[in-house]
Write an enzyme that holds these catalytic residues in place. Structure first.
Site, short mmCIF file in Angstrom:
data_model
loop_
_atom_site.label_atom_id
_atom_site.label_comp_id
_atom_site.label_asym_id
_atom_site.label_seq_id
_atom_site.Cartn_x
_atom_site.Cartn_y
_atom_site.Cartn_z
CB SER B 141 -0.96 -0.06 1.18
OG SER B 141 -2.00 0.88 1.05
CG HIS B 183 -5.57 -0.25 -1.86
ND1 HIS B 183 -5.94 -1.25 -0.99
CD2 HIS B 183 -4.60 0.45 -1.22
CE1 HIS B 183 -5.25 -1.14 0.14
NE2 HIS B 183 -4.42 -0.12 0.02
CD GLU B 210 -7.87 -3.89 -1.80
OE1 GLU B 210 -8.55 -4.87 -1.43
OE2 GLU B 210 -8.19 -2.71 -1.59
#
Lengths: 298, 298
Positions: B141, B183, B210
């Protein structure tokens, strides 16, 4: 020149237009897209036929467009109410199409629309109207998807392109070698369009946003009208493993060409008589030549 | 060969790996990605340092990864708890990095991460670990976004690409000429990545889903691990009007190249010693050469 003479003049010089709308077009405020459709039909005195066959709630659809066209000053718009293929072959019922300046197909379900009108006398008359009389054919949502020869019939919008997740059907064939999807950015349908292109690289994908229209003038050029954009996905140079993978797997896609044409974009064919259209970027030339092609009546 | 000798052997032959994770990696079930990270660090006996500086809830982050690495049999993982740039320059505090086999950066906010560690002794030691000792650098992330030299710092995910909607910052620079988003499919970030590429055609966009990782072995090749896909957006051949339009307008983008690499994809540099990697499709060659480049310590 009287208004009627001007209209006759415009129609005589028209090559025929398609107004392919991604659904959700404004029907109450400035109505930029419907206004453009009316203009391309020849203005408020044009005769416009509204085909609601895609929808299971025809009467409500007609009410909506009746009001919108009235608000735009149109006086000669009529509802073509068809429930069966028999209706679509009934020469009395479809008589209004014979001298229509514009034909507008509402939303609903493109499979339903094709099941009712595909291959009927109405279908043939719509092609004649476009190709012989330079009429304007409009369609929104399901009515947009229905315009191409290969029609996106059904498919989930998955997070990723998926083998076997989309099925095509036979559409009306006003355009060829393309497949049209609508509500495109709003419903996040790029993956779905890539799924089509991965398995059908012969087809270029056209994704049209809501309140946005791709306007095609046959033999001349294209224009994007409204609020969003038109996305074109071209897989002809792509390499992919889609033939080797299992159903529902995500294919590898290498070298898909993507074009984003925001509202306001205009492109003219080289030499076409449309002086304010910009020159065409070379990667769009073949696409433009294809979708503006003056296909004969088949 | 003892386990330690085998590990030393593996490390000596390693060119250094990056494990760039799109967030939301499985930390409880099969943990395919974290397992791969541990393998690339040299196995369960490897020393792994967890950098939680991206997160405002460091202790909770450490708990999560402490448990996950323990569940994978790792015994020598430690928490590098940094609150300030002073901490990141404190040689005592960062001593564990000097002989780490792997360094893992958690999620949080990449701006926070860079504000704390960018340009510090820790930053320099991480580059040395990768480039001189063949260590493995992992990030998920925010920790993934932080890896490139130009870092996607902030930006809304709009329906369409928008001029001026995304801002870049200076990242850690393990990779150059790319920008990384995470994401990716789940948060529908293609428009945001296209916004970056439209204004920065020098950068190729990498969108990582993800529970999906792009694994880079320097000088050798790349691999996609996990459940989703990696999307690459290449605007170098693109033409666009982005320089002429107003802020917040949608640019025209013609001829963006898009590649979709699903999990399981492996590509090796020509001649690289990785026999089971597939050959590289020509449109990916330059991308692959760039991201596997063994950049020297600067």
């Amino acid at each position: 020149m009287t208004a009627q003479a001007a209209q006759a003049d415009q129609l005589a010089s028209s090559h025929g237009h398609l107004v392919i709308i991604g659904g959700g077009e404004d029907k109450e405020r400035d109505m930029a897209i419907l206004k453009r459709f009316v203009e391309l039909c020849g203005g408020p005195s044009a005769k416009i036929v509204v085909v609601t066959a895609a929808s299971a709630v025809c009467a409500r659809m007609w009410e909506t467009y009746d009001r919108a066209f009235r608000d735009l000053g149109v006086t000669r718009h009529v509802h073509l109410h068809l429930m069966t293929r028999h209706d679509a072959n009934d020469e009395d019922l479809i008589r209004d199409v014979l001298d229509a300046d514009g034909i507008f197909m509402t939303g609903g379900d493109q499979k339903r629309l094709l099941a009712i009108i595909g291959g009927t006398a109405l279908d043939a008359e719509m092609h004649a109207a476009l190709k012989l009389r330079g009429a304007c054919i409009g369609g929104t949502s399901a009515g947009a998807s229905a315009m191409s020869g290969h029609m996106l019939a059904q498919g989930r919008a998955e997070l990723h392109p998926e083998k076997g997740s989309v099925s095509l059907g036979a559409g009306l064939g006003f355009l060829h070698k393309v497949v049209i999807d609508q509500h495109f950015s709003e419903r996040q349908r790029l993956s779905r369009l890539l799924s089509v292109v991965a398995q059908n690289p012969y087809l270029q994908g056209i994704g049209i946003d809501e309140d946005t229209a791709l306007v095609v003038e046959r033999g001349v050029g294209i224009e994007v009208v409204g609020e969003g954009a038109v996305t074109i996905v071209d897989g002809r140079a792509m390499s992919t493993n889609v033939a080797e993978i299992a159903d529902h797997a995500t294919p590898e896609l290498i070298d898909v060409r993507l074009h984003l044409l925001p509202a306001g974009s205009r492109y003219g064919l080289p030499g076409a008589d449309d002086r304010d259209a910009r020159r065409i970027p070379p990667p769009l030339l073949e696409f433009l030549e294809n979708i503006t092609k003056r296909n004969p009546i088949s």
